[in-house]
Motif scaffolding. Structure first.
Motif, PDB file in Angstrom:
ATOM      1  N   TRP A 150      -4.806  -8.884   1.148  1.00 49.49           N
ATOM      2  CA  TRP A 150      -4.041  -8.404   2.306  1.00 49.49           C
ATOM      3  C   TRP A 150      -2.535  -8.480   2.069  1.00 49.49           C
ATOM      4  O   TRP A 150      -1.823  -7.501   2.261  1.00 49.49           O
ATOM      5  CB  TRP A 150      -4.398  -9.216   3.558  1.00 49.49           C
ATOM      6  N   ALA A 285      -9.203  -2.186   3.333  1.00 49.05           N
ATOM      7  CA  ALA A 285      -8.776  -1.247   2.291  1.00 49.05           C
ATOM      8  C   ALA A 285      -9.963  -0.770   1.467  1.00 49.05           C
ATOM      9  O   ALA A 285     -10.027   0.410   1.076  1.00 49.05           O
ATOM     10  CB  ALA A 285      -7.733  -1.904   1.390  1.00 49.05           C
ATOM     11  N   ASP A 286     -10.907  -1.671   1.181  1.00 50.42           N
ATOM     12  CA  ASP A 286     -12.082  -1.283   0.397  1.00 50.42           C
ATOM     13  C   ASP A 286     -12.986  -0.336   1.183  1.00 50.42           C
ATOM     14  O   ASP A 286     -13.574   0.584   0.615  1.00 50.42           O
ATOM     15  CB  ASP A 286     -12.867  -2.539  -0.010  1.00 50.42           C
ATOM     16  N   ASN A 334      -2.477  -3.798  11.818  1.00 52.00           N
ATOM     17  CA  ASN A 334      -3.835  -3.919  11.273  1.00 52.00           C
ATOM     18  C   ASN A 334      -4.906  -3.865  12.364  1.00 52.00           C
ATOM     19  O   ASN A 334      -6.068  -3.633  12.080  1.00 52.00           O
ATOM     20  CB  ASN A 334      -3.957  -5.247  10.512  1.00 52.00           C
TER      21      ASN A 334
END
Length: 335
Positions: A150, A285-286, A334
């Motif tokens: 992160w 993100a993945d 986020n």
């Protein structure tokens, strides 16, 4: 022959005289150096050990030894030992027991006023010496998985906004009061102290690679019985808590693999080894890149927020405050 004998005796006498003179000169030199050293010693300032002064001043100003330990980046015991050294050096008690803590004695209050004045003067002199165009150092201590998945991907954005701040990142999950290396900002999951502030909320769900799900689909929670479940010892409770929340508390996978850090279990999931528990902020993100697929997003497991603590001191420091504002904005983005 007689003349030669007399000449030889004279030579011996002269040599002996020179030897005695040199020896006398050497001793006089030693005595002179010794006298100079003694005079320098008498002229030296009567200053206690500086580490002891720092520990006392911090503890006295903050009102407790624990706060001083956090500010100085040492243990509670180290602060206590330095204060004991100072008290022994001065020959007076600076602190006295007060309930479960300590309080300054009258001598301690007088000494604190002077030491704080001197430390503030030293701080101002240091700030004046360090020009504003030199990099501002910011030491951040954060959990390894959080840092890797992160924080680090976002640091270039912080550097672009604040190119004059040099970030030094150290990875750790140990309690902040036990950290021996100095730091300016600490990040941990859950509250660190009354002074820490939350900046990033998270939930947790199972995640798996698309290739694994293509080979062996998951339609319902019971399908996990045919899969390898990946565990992280640093958050060993996640699978148990989520399966209980999902109504399958006794479910076990076909096999279990256990890793020490969380990022190992997440990498194993990306590689198709099995199914891992994925904290939402750390796998976002993945998931966006298609490396992981979220499973049962309608059953999210609540997790503690990430908190940030600025080490207490005389001045919060503009670099620390800039970092806090930036990371709070990133955390809100986020959500």
């Amino acid at each position: 022959m007689r003349g030669r004998s007399i000449s030889g005796k004279r030579s011996i006498v002269v040599t002996h005289f020179v030897s005695l003179w040199c020896r006398s000169l050497r001793w006089r030199t030693i005595e002179l150096v010794s006298a100079i050293c003694q005079e320098i010693s008498r002229m030296s300032r009567n200053i206690p050990p500086l580490n002891a002064i720092k520990a006392f001043e911090s503890a006295g100003r903050l009102g407790n030894l624990s706060g001083a330990a956090i500010e100085l980046g040492v243990t509670h015991g180290a602060v206590s030992r330095q204060i004991a050294i100072l008290e022994e050096w001065l020959g007076v008690r600076l602190f006295a027991k007060s309930g479960r803590g300590v309080a300054l004695t009258a001598e301690g209050r007088d000494f604190l006023a002077e030491t704080t004045k001197l430390m503030d003067g030293l701080s101002i002199a240091t700030d004046n010496l360090i020009k504003q165009d030199r990099p501002l150092l910011l030491r951040v201590n954060a959990p390894q998985t959080f840092a890797m998945r992160w924080l680090i991907p976002r640091l270039p954005a912080f550097s672009a906004l604040h190119p004059n701040v040099e970030v030094r990142l150290a990875a750790s999950i140990q309690p902040v009061e036990t950290i021996t290396d100095p730091f300016d900002v600490a990040i941990r999951r859950g509250s660190i102290s009354a002074a820490s502030t939350p900046f990033l909320a998270e939930t947790c769900i199972p995640v798996a690679s698309p290739s694994l799900l293509a080979r062996q689909p998951v339609e319902e929670v019971r399908d996990f019985e045919a899969h390898t479940l990946l565990h992280a010892e640093s958050v060993a409770h996640l699978w148990l808590d989520w399966l209980k929340l999902a109504g399958c508390p006794g479910l076990r996978g076909r096999a279990q693999l256990r890793f020490e850090p969380l990022y190992h279990s997440l990498q194993a999931a990306i590689d198709g080894v099995g199914i891992a528990m994925g904290p939402s902020a750390l796998v976002a993100a993945d998931i966006a890149a298609g490396r992981l697929v979220p499973l049962f997003p309608a059953i999210p497991l609540a997790m503690n927020d990430f908190h940030l603590l600025i080490v207490p001191g005389r001045d919060p420091g503009r670099n620390r405050q800039m970092f806090r504002r930036w990371i709070e904005e990133e955390g809100a983005r986020n959500d």
